[in-house]
Design an enzyme around this catalytic site. Structure first.
Site, PDB file in Angstrom:
ATOM      1  N   ARG A   1      52.035  28.014  47.981  1.00 39.04           N
ATOM      2  CA  ARG A   1      52.462  26.588  47.754  1.00 39.04           C
ATOM      3  C   ARG A   1      51.280  25.547  47.391  1.00 39.04           C
ATOM      4  O   ARG A   1      51.426  24.801  46.566  1.00 39.04           O
ATOM      5  CB  ARG A   1      52.983  26.059  49.163  1.00 39.04           C
ATOM      6  CG  ARG A   1      53.741  24.630  48.912  1.00 39.04           C
ATOM      7  CD  ARG A   1      54.659  24.099  49.994  1.00 39.04           C
ATOM      8  NE  ARG A   1      54.142  24.043  51.293  1.00 39.04           N
ATOM      9  CZ  ARG A   1      54.488  23.568  52.411  1.00 39.04           C
ATOM     10  NH1 ARG A   1      55.791  23.583  52.252  1.00 39.04           N
ATOM     11  NH2 ARG A   1      53.692  23.796  53.533  1.00 39.04           N
TER      12      ARG A   1
ATOM     13  N   LYS B   1      52.318  18.622  47.676  1.00 39.38           N
ATOM     14  CA  LYS B   1      51.682  18.381  48.737  1.00 39.38           C
ATOM     15  C   LYS B   1      50.249  17.932  48.908  1.00 39.38           C
ATOM     16  O   LYS B   1      49.230  18.513  48.784  1.00 39.38           O
ATOM     17  CB  LYS B   1      51.772  19.651  49.926  1.00 39.38           C
ATOM     18  CG  LYS B   1      51.499  19.489  51.187  1.00 39.38           C
ATOM     19  CD  LYS B   1      52.081  20.523  52.181  1.00 39.38           C
ATOM     20  CE  LYS B   1      51.398  20.367  53.585  1.00 39.38           C
ATOM     21  NZ  LYS B   1      51.842  19.102  54.095  1.00 39.38           N
TER      22      LYS B   1
ATOM     23  N   GLU C   1      63.702  13.644  54.444  1.00 41.44           N
ATOM     24  CA  GLU C   1      62.669  14.309  55.367  1.00 41.44           C
ATOM     25  C   GLU C   1      62.218  13.348  56.256  1.00 41.44           C
ATOM     26  O   GLU C   1      62.089  12.229  56.169  1.00 41.44           O
ATOM     27  CB  GLU C   1      61.809  15.139  54.624  1.00 41.44           C
ATOM     28  CG  GLU C   1      60.838  14.358  53.723  1.00 41.44           C
ATOM     29  CD  GLU C   1      59.923  14.874  53.021  1.00 41.44           C
ATOM     30  OE1 GLU C   1      59.910  16.405  53.149  1.00 41.44           O
ATOM     31  OE2 GLU C   1      59.101  14.465  52.487  1.00 41.44           O
TER      32      GLU C   1
HETATM   33  N1  PMP Z   1      57.959  17.778  54.574  1.00 41.35           N
HETATM   34  C1  PMP Z   1      56.559  17.110  54.528  1.00 41.35           C
HETATM   35  C2  PMP Z   1      56.527  15.794  53.629  1.00 41.35           C
HETATM   36  C3  PMP Z   1      55.541  17.734  55.080  1.00 41.35           C
HETATM   37  O1  PMP Z   1      54.063  17.309  54.982  1.00 41.35           O
HETATM   38  C4  PMP Z   1      55.872  19.045  55.786  1.00 41.35           C
HETATM   39  C5  PMP Z   1      54.638  19.696  56.436  1.00 41.35           C
HETATM   40  N2  PMP Z   1      53.855  20.378  55.635  1.00 41.35           N
HETATM   41  C6  PMP Z   1      56.833  19.500  55.931  1.00 41.35           C
HETATM   42  C7  PMP Z   1      58.290  18.781  55.049  1.00 41.35           C
HETATM   43  C8  PMP Z   1      57.382  21.008  56.510  1.00 41.35           C
HETATM   44  O2  PMP Z   1      56.826  21.854  55.612  1.00 41.35           O
HETATM   45  P1  PMP Z   1      56.214  23.253  56.310  1.00 41.35           P
HETATM   46  O3  PMP Z   1      57.449  23.984  56.955  1.00 41.35           O
HETATM   47  O4  PMP Z   1      56.007  24.186  55.297  1.00 41.35           O
HETATM   48  O5  PMP Z   1      55.284  22.848  57.338  1.00 41.35           O
END
Ligand code: PMP
Length: 302
Positions: free
Chosen positions: A54, A153, A186
């Site tokens: 990612r 990200k 989210e």
């Molecule tokens: N949304 C955002 C904006 C995030 O920063 C994260 C943390 N990485 C997540 C969702 C959850 O993603 P992950 O399960 O890959 O940590």
């Protein structure tokens, strides 16, 4: 023991107190860079390959060249954990555009900076897991897909910071962000799921939510347990009236939500589906097949 943590910066290890980058780095000046938050459980770096992949996808979207291959980056993360004799850790992997001048043109930054911090994180309390957390829907909208979308990200986390501040100021544990159409998107660092009449729903990527690694896993577990899972638009009303709501994320893991804007969710305590997914997730974190071993059997610790 007692020694400072070592931080990897561009292939060199520095004690935490000396681990610094240039004030001309565009990661600082413009938030120009990408990152990952990763966890190691009992000597296994959970889903490391998926996180690295990612990171490279985020970098690709920013046309940010990373001078290591994905395998080399994987090794660098593992080596940093070994250097610090860590088995349980929170890993922050950051790649910035690197040092440039005071204009924002990334072409003036010849080399990106790679930072690997292996440390601990203040995780959700066991009370949060047992009772569920309280949330508020924030006024700060998530970035739409045609802006600096959260699908990348990137180092631009200001609206997550603002939302978190608002949650704290209102005595809530976390914030939930809406997309530009007012649909549920989210959390500030978590993906969101609702359960209604035995079915599981999560917002689609068109809301600009990050494709979470924990959420992918939760979807897989839910399907294995025989539940229907659909990516679909969720309105605030549907959130308020869901049977269960939960967050997923690397830091949060799977955490029940018991309250949204003072409205009780379901019975106000973690529901059955959420509990099943929490258990499945917990089990997976200890499964060597779900990650990369820091200390393979052939190597002895220390
Ligand atoms: N949304 C955002 C904006 C995030 O920063 C994260 C943390 N990485 C997540 C969702 C959850 O993603 P992950 O399960 O890959 O940590």
């Amino acid at each position: 023991m007692g020694e400072e943590l070592q931080v990897y910066i561009n292939g060199v290890y520095y004690p935490k107190s000396q681990a610094k980058i240039s004030v001309y780095d565009h990661g600082l000046l413009y938030g120009d860079g990408v990152f990952e938050g990763i966890r190691a459980y009992n000597g296994i770096v959970f889903k490391l390959k998926e996180h690295i992949n990612r990171l490279y996808r985020s970098a690709h979207a920013l046309m940010l060249k990373i001078p290591l291959t994905e395998d080399e980056m994987t090794l660098a993360v593992v080596e940093t954990l070994r250097k610090n004799s860590l088995r349980d850790a929170y890993i922050r992997l950051v790649v910035t555009r690197g040092v440039g001048d005071l204009g924002l043109d990334p072409q003036k930054c010849p080399e990106s900076s790679i930072i690997i911090i292996t440390d601990s994180i203040s995780i959700m309390s066991s009370e949060a897991k047992e009772k569920g957390i309280s949330t508020v829907i924030t006024w700060v909208r998530r970035n739409p897909v045609d802006t600096t979308t959260h699908e990348i990200k990137s180092l631009n986390y200001l609206n997550s910071v603002l939302a978190k501040m608002e949650a704290t100021a209102n005595g809530a544990d976390e914030a939930i962000g809406l997309d530009k159409n007012g649909l549920i998107c989210e959390g500030v660092g978590e993906n969101l799921f609702i359960v209604k009449d035995g079915k599981i729903f999560t917002p689609p990527s068109s809301t600009g939510a990050l494709a979470g690694i924990t959420s992918q896993l939760a979807i897989k577990f839910a399907k294995n347990l025989g539940y229907d899972v659909a990516e679909t638009n969720i309105t605030p009303f549907q959130l308020f009236t869901a049977d269960e709501v939960f967050f997923t994320g690397t830091a949060a893991e799977v955490v029940p939500i018991r309250e949204v804007n003072k409205r009780q969710i379901g019975k106000g305590s973690p529901g059955l589906v959420t509990k099943k997914l929490m258990a499945a997730f917990q089990k997976a974190t200890l499964d060597p097949k779900e990650g990369v071993l820091i200390y393979p059997k052939s190597r002895k610790r220390q």
